[in-house]
Scaffold this active site. Structure first.
Site, PDB file in Angstrom:
ATOM      1  N   ASP A 130     -18.800  38.286 -36.581  1.00 24.51           N
ATOM      2  CA  ASP A 130     -18.819  39.289 -37.640  1.00 24.51           C
ATOM      3  C   ASP A 130     -17.427  39.392 -38.223  1.00 24.51           C
ATOM      4  O   ASP A 130     -16.437  39.347 -37.501  1.00 24.51           O
ATOM      5  CB  ASP A 130     -19.241  40.644 -37.072  1.00 24.51           C
ATOM      6  CG  ASP A 130     -20.738  40.703 -36.910  1.00 24.51           C
ATOM      7  OD1 ASP A 130     -21.443  40.107 -37.756  1.00 24.51           O
ATOM      8  OD2 ASP A 130     -21.201  41.333 -35.941  1.00 24.51           O
ATOM      9  N   LYS A 149      -5.728  56.711 -59.617  1.00 23.43           N
ATOM     10  CA  LYS A 149      -6.047  55.321 -59.255  1.00 23.43           C
ATOM     11  C   LYS A 149      -7.502  55.289 -58.817  1.00 23.43           C
ATOM     12  O   LYS A 149      -8.048  56.275 -58.304  1.00 23.43           O
ATOM     13  CB  LYS A 149      -5.137  54.806 -58.132  1.00 23.43           C
ATOM     14  CG  LYS A 149      -5.413  55.413 -56.764  1.00 23.43           C
ATOM     15  CD  LYS A 149      -4.986  54.466 -55.657  1.00 23.43           C
ATOM     16  CE  LYS A 149      -5.746  54.751 -54.367  1.00 23.43           C
ATOM     17  NZ  LYS A 149      -5.424  56.053 -53.774  1.00 23.43           N
ATOM     18  N   ARG A 158     -14.856  58.885 -58.747  1.00 31.69           N
ATOM     19  CA  ARG A 158     -14.485  57.619 -58.120  1.00 31.69           C
ATOM     20  C   ARG A 158     -12.996  57.301 -58.339  1.00 31.69           C
ATOM     21  O   ARG A 158     -12.609  56.159 -58.512  1.00 31.69           O
ATOM     22  CB  ARG A 158     -15.367  56.463 -58.631  1.00 31.69           C
ATOM     23  CG  ARG A 158     -16.824  56.631 -58.205  1.00 31.69           C
ATOM     24  CD  ARG A 158     -17.593  55.353 -58.302  1.00 31.69           C
ATOM     25  NE  ARG A 158     -17.761  54.951 -59.698  1.00 31.69           N
ATOM     26  CZ  ARG A 158     -17.725  53.718 -60.108  1.00 31.69           C
ATOM     27  NH1 ARG A 158     -17.448  52.738 -59.272  1.00 31.69           N
ATOM     28  NH2 ARG A 158     -17.916  53.440 -61.383  1.00 31.69           N
TER      29      ARG A 158
END
Lengths: 548, 670
Positions: free
Chosen positions: B291, B378, B364
């Protein structure tokens, strides 16, 4: 030219011819066993025998076919020998029942141990229709088994190994017949006879009359060497001027013995898709062949200090070098033809040819048998040392697991068991001991040689032992039979088990089986296993004789 | 070493118990030695001599040493089992009835699918899944790790193990294992070696050793008729001595100890293998599925560069990026602060009177509003673009190019924008966030490649990102946007090509793939479904350990191979000691084979027997520790080990037997 120089040149010639020939012959044999088409004559054979050439056989069916074919061969040859008196050209030739059993088994197992005398035991009909035919087909059986084992290694999750009848027929028609024809013509040109005239009586120099028999010798001689059979037309075998007249025919015979066994590693390499695999096997065979040739030649030339030198039992036509080259080759290839008396060799020289056979006929061994023997050594080497790279041992992508190593180990134990038990029992028995000429270590070697030769399907005789007696005829026949077919059965089972596996891709993590190191490892394993098994008896035989 | 001596002394009674022939039937080689010891004892009693008695004694010691090797190997596991057993004290469980009432039952009476209530301070009575609630659990009894772990209903962290303690809160556990078959029970059986079955390679090796024994039996048994042909053969006791020296006693004595020690090495590293077969398979693995997150990369993305856009000055951009992330407590935000701080040096200080704007799913973006009204933001490119446009500005022309460039390189672009108190917004730079490959991984993958092992990175990332990280880490292949079905398909593909696959997993949806893989290592933090499906459990839940497991598997096989080679190579010297000694009476010439110039025939044979016994003891530490394993290409490894154990095995006994002979020759009456 000095004898050493001419001897070395002879060996160099043999090596050169083999180096050139093994590539095209190896490639051609690979094509023979992979081609789709059947020749017209082959199709005719299949129709005649009622076999379907396209049907694939499982290992058990393949083994059953081998067993059936060989049983028919033995019974047929036995009948032919017993009834030769009623057939043309008999000239009074005959064998006892036990001798006939021994001979029939001997020729069908590619051993060609002869407890009969060629001139009086077998008529030209038996020689040509019986013995010569077996010379071809017994060698072809060896090739078929070798190819079946290669298929086991190359096929991916397959239940079948090919078709025995096709492999057998193709071996005879496409490989052995053409090469034997060429060999026969060359030998004929070299002075080997080929006629059916009645025996001639000649007056010897000593004033004794001698009956000199001839026959269809050149044709039989070619397959005798090519098929690593070794059964001489005449009792003196390749020491007889009519079978092996001069140094050139001697060299040709040596090449014929070696050419197929030394080409088969190439075939193996091509078929597994990695020629380097074949080269490692070739290197293994060649190393042993060269090393043992050096030992035997050294022993014989070193023994040549007395007034007679080492020439007792050797033909002046061939000298020491021509004799040791032949004696070494014939024992290293399971041929068993002789051009000198092995009994007369120095203890170490005689021990050397004995050791050749004890190695299990892998240097380079018999036709087919040498390759499958060498692959057994390779699997053993892979298993012992392969664990040391930290992986389950594998060879060309096939894992060597419990079943595989069991079969390989049983193959390895079969012939030593036959040799040791056979020799031990014979020495303990008065009747067999009575047949010995020698006493002490030499007598032991005579008996040991006979059982080693029979169990390894070599067929050469040390001489000194009167082997034509019921006990030895039958026990040696048993050794030949078991020494041939027990390993064959096990190897076919091994091939079946390998074929059923998936082939793993080659990675850096797997032990490489194509390197010089691996070839060296194979040599080590073969010598060590043979040495450890036979050292006690060798110490009591040849070594005791040499050191006393 | 001292520890080993102590362990050896402690295991001595067990070793003596192993002299019972019933125990020896499992090892045909040692059984032959036992028969030889009995035979020589009888002969020594009938015809006592210093030689006969010495041989008998040393043959018994040979059998004893073999038992000792096994007992010592088992002893190490026993101590661990005792510790575990202490946790398995009788517990009472509180079983939930259908009507919601609770009844007290003994832990041993729990059945599958029973529900039990466990509260803070109580032992969990059996293995199961949390179906209700959440708790911190102390699992140190199993893992040795004292930090508590969180277990909660649902998801991949619901599995609890019997014998562990709940530290806080209350949970309801559904029992998934019958009493006696719990994880701890299996662990005890494993470390004690009770559940140990011979592995495939061990069985195959056993077959070879048995056949070798048969060959030597034949070689020795046929000596009397051969020798008898010319004179008196050697005595039975001499033949017994020869036989015992020839059969592969060294490996025969150490074989099971090597297997037990191999499993034990895994246990030492907190990995439980459910079968020896799995340990061997680990050595054979040719494909590793790893993984990405947590194994190959650190868990989080980190800032690796900041690209100015729209003609902004690099220092200004760095300063703005720093400001925008000051309040950002995510690992990504921390990494931006750290990165810009090193770029800017010391002169940036936190401005006073600023207000941080936290990240929300709606905007966001995150950032800061300074005291002078300047806003710094940002965030994802699209969000920042909209913010700039809303304030009346236009994103700079080269922004798209930079953002796409970073995406194409597998990174995550974060756009930094600024808006003065009265002006329009403008974009000033792009932060390049990327996955950071754990230090040392590149070398490890190169190492694995040399060992012929292919590594495949599994990730949920898009192919572009996956490709970039795969290239950086140096894995051979990657599987992007991987679903459990994809994983399964990949494993099947690899296996159909004849490769053995190893993987780690913890989730329930990993279970089928774990079961399908040849080596499936389940994380102890994982679900019980995953732990059931895998054939190993890593108590530390460290997926990187897969690489160590492979090494341990290989080491196990190498140790077996090395000692087998050594054992067989030893025979050469033993022959040179015994053969001349045995036959010198018959053929004095054979004395020239006595290359070691050993004192007398009797001392030569006895020295070989003594060497044969002592070499077992000498090799016990090696069998337990395993031969040193270094990741090398197979051909290099073969050459190295052949030199040490093959050539060494030929030479060592020549020296050893000679030295022993010097001592033995001093024995009176020999």
């Amino acid at each position: 030219m000095g004898t050493t120089l001419s001897g070395l040149l002879t060996i160099a010639t043999v090596v050169l011819v083999l180096a050139v020939a093994h590539v095209p012959l190896g490639d051609a044999m690979a094509r023979v066993f992979t081609g789709e088409r059947h020749l017209r004559v082959e199709s005719a054979v299949y129709r005649l025998c009622g076999v379907s050439p396209s049907s694939e056989q499982r290992w058990s069916t393949y083994a059953l076919s081998v067993a059936g074919f060989s049983a028919v061969s033995i019974v047929g040859l036995f009948a032919l020998i017993r009834f030769q008196g009623s057939l043309p050209l008999a000239r009074g030739a005959a064998m006892d029942t036990d001798t006939a059993v021994n001979t029939a088994v001997s020729f069908a197992t590619n051993t060609n141990w002869q407890s009969y005398v060629g001139e009086v035991g077998a008529s030209p009909v038996v020689q040509t229709l019986g013995l010569a035919v077996q010379n071809f087909v017994s060698a072809a059986v060896g090739l078929a088994i070798a190819v079946a084992l290669i298929r086991g290694l190359t096929r991916n999750a397959s239940t079948t190994l090919g078709n025995f009848w096709v492999d057998l027929t193709r071996s005879v028609v496409r490989i052995l017949l053409p090469l034997a024809a060429i060999g026969a013509i060359v030998l004929l040109a070299g002075g080997v006879v080929q006629d059916l005239t009645a025996p001639e009586v000649v007056h010897g120099l000593s004033g004794v009359d001698q009956t000199v028999q001839s026959g269809l010798i050149a044709s039989q001689e070619a397959i005798k060497e090519l098929g690593t059979n070794g059964g001489g037309y005449l009792n003196a075998n390749s020491a007889h001027p009519l079978e092996n007249p001069n140094a050139v025919t001697n060299l040709v015979q040596v090449v014929l013995m070696l050419v197929i066994p030394f080409s088969l590693p190439r075939t193996y390499g091509v078929l597994v898709g990695d020629r380097r695999q074949g080269q490692a096997v070739l290197a293994f065979m060649a190393t042993l062949w060269v090393a043992m040739l050096a030992v035997i030649t050294w022993a014989e030339t070193a023994a040549a200090t007395g007034p007679l030198g080492a020439m007792e039992g050797k033909e002046v036509r061939f000298g020491v070098w021509g004799s040791t080259l032949f004696a070494h080759t014939t024992t290293a290839t399971s041929t068993g033809a002789v051009n000198s008396l092995h009994e007369s060799y120095s203890p170490l020289g005689g021990g050397g040819v004995l050791f050749n056979m004890m190695l299990g006929e892998v240097s380079p061994g018999g036709v087919g048998a040498g390759l499958y023997g060498a692959l057994v050594v390779a699997i053993l080497a892979v298993f012992v040392a392969g664990l040391m790279v930290g992986r389950t041992p594998e060879i060309v992508g096939k894992t060597v697991g419990r079943r595989e190593i069991t079969l390989v180990a049983l193959v390895t134990v079969t012939t030593p068991a036959l040799v040791l038990l056979g020799t031990g029992a014979a020495l303990a028995l008065g009747t067999a001991r009575a047949g010995l000429l020698g006493t002490g270590p030499h007598g032991l070697t005579e008996m040991l040689y006979a059982f080693t030769s029979a169990s390894n399907n070599n067929g050469s005789a040390f001489a000194g032992l009167t082997a034509d007696q019921p006990y030895l005829n039958l026990t040696l026949a048993a050794c030949m039979l078991l020494g041939r077919f027990v390993p064959i059965l096990l190897i076919l089972a091994l091939a079946g088990s390998l074929a059923a596996q998936r082939r793993r891709p080659a990675t850096d993590g797997a032990m490489p089986t194509h390197t010089p190191l691996f070839a060296g490892l194979m040599v080590g394993v073969a010598v060590l296993v043979t040495g450890l098994t036979f050292l006690p008896v060798l110490a009591l035989g040849p070594l005791a004789e040499a050191l006393s | 070493m001292n520890q080993l001596v102590a362990l050896g002394t402690a295991s001595f009674p067990d070793a003596v118990r192993k002299l019972n022939p019933q125990h020896l039937f499992r090892s045909p080689v040692m059984f032959v030695v036992w028969v030889g010891a009995v035979l020589s004892t009888v002969l020594a009693v009938l015809h006592p001599s210093v030689f006969a008695i010495s041989v008998a004694v040393w043959l018994w010691l040979t059998v004893l040493f073999a038992g000792l090797a096994e007992a010592v190997a088992e002893g190490r596991g026993k101590a661990q089992a005792d510790t575990l057993r202490r946790t398995r004290t009788t517990t009472t469980a509180r079983r939930l009835l259908a009507d919601g009432a609770v009844e007290q039952v003994a832990g041993a009476d729990l059945r599958l699918d029973d529900r039990v209530v466990v509260e803070a301070g109580e032992l969990i009575p059996g293995d199961g899944d949390v179906v209700e609630g959440m708790a911190t659990v102390d699992e140190s009894a199993i893992t040795g790790e004292s930090a508590p772990v969180v277990r909660e209903a649902g998801g991949d962290r619901c599995a609890v193990t019997g014998g562990t303690t709940v530290l806080s809160d209350r949970i309801v556990v559904r029992i998934t294992a019958r009493p006696g078959e719990t994880f701890i029970d299996r662990m005890i059986a494993l470390v004690e070696g009770a559940a140990r079955q011979k592995t495939p390679n061990e069985i195959a090796l056993g077959v070879l050793l048995t056949v070798l024994t048969i060959i030597f039996l034949l070689a020795v048994a046929t000596i009397p008729p051969f020798a008898g042909f010319t004179g008196d053969g050697p005595s039975v006791i001499v033949l017994v001595a020869l036989l015992v020296c020839l059969i592969p006693t060294t490996i025969g004595a150490l074989l099971s100890a090597i297997g037990i020690a191999g499993m034990d090495r895994l246990v030492q590293r907190n990995v439980l293998a459910m079968s020896g077969r799995a340990v061997e398979a680990a050595g054979d693995v040719s494909t590793l599925l790893l993984d990405k997150t947590g194994t190959i990369t650190l868990g989080n993305r980190q800032a690796s560069e900041i690209v100015p856009v729209g003609g902004a000055h690099a220092t200004d951009v760095n300063r703005l990026a720093f400001l925008s992330s000051l309040a950002d407590e995510t690992p990504e935000g921390r990494s931006i602060v750290e990165w810009t701080r090193t770029q800017l040096g010391e002169y940036v200080v936190t401005p006073e009177g600023s207000t941080s704007v936290p990240f929300t799913a709606h905007t966001r973006m995150s950032g800061v509003d300074l005291a002078d009204g300047t806003q710094v933001r940002k965030g994802a490119a699209s969000a920042v673009r909209r913010w700039v446009a809303d304030s009346g500005g236009t994103p700079s022309a080269d922004l798209t190019e930079v953002v796409d460039g970073i995406s194409a390189a597998g990174g995550t672009p974060l756009v930094v924008a600024v808006r003065d108190a009265d002006g329009a917004g403008r974009t000033v730079g792009v932060i390049h966030l990327k996955d950071v490959v754990k230090p040392g991984m590149v070398e490890r993958f190169a190492e694995l490649r040399r060992m012929g092992i292919r590594t495949v990175m599994i990730t949920g990332d898009n192919p572009l990102t996956a490709k970039a990280i795969a290239a950086e880490a140096g894995v051979d292949d990657y599987l992007a946007e991987a679903t459990p079905e994809d994983k399964m398909r990949l494993i099947r593909e690899e296996q159909s090509g004849g490769r053995l696959v190893a993987m780690t997993g913890d989730g329930t949806n990993d279970a089928p793939a774990l079961a399908q893989a040849d080596v499936g290592v389940a994380m102890n933090t994982g679900t019980s479904a995953a732990k059931e499906a895998g054939n190993m459990v890593d108590l530390d839940s460290d997926p990187t350990k897969l690489i160590d497991i492979v090494a341990i598997g290989k080491q196990l096989l190498i140790t077996r191979g090395a000692l087998t080679t050594f054992s067989i190579a030893n025979d050469l010297a033993k022959y040179f000691a015994i053969i001349p000694a045995m036959f010198v009476g018959l053929y004095p010439g054979l004395d020239s084979l006595n290359v070691m110039r050993l004192g007398s025939p009797e001392s030569a044979m006895l020295s070989a027997v003594i060497f044969n016994a002592l070499i077992i003891v000498a090799l016990i530490p090696l069998a337990l520790r395993g031969v040193r394993y270094r990741p090398l290409r197979a051909d290099q490894m073969l050459a190295r080990n052949l030199l040490i154990y093959g050539a060494g095995g030929v030479v060592a006994p020549f020296i050893g037997i000679k030295l022993i002979d010097l001592l033995v020759s001093l024995l009176p009456g020999l």
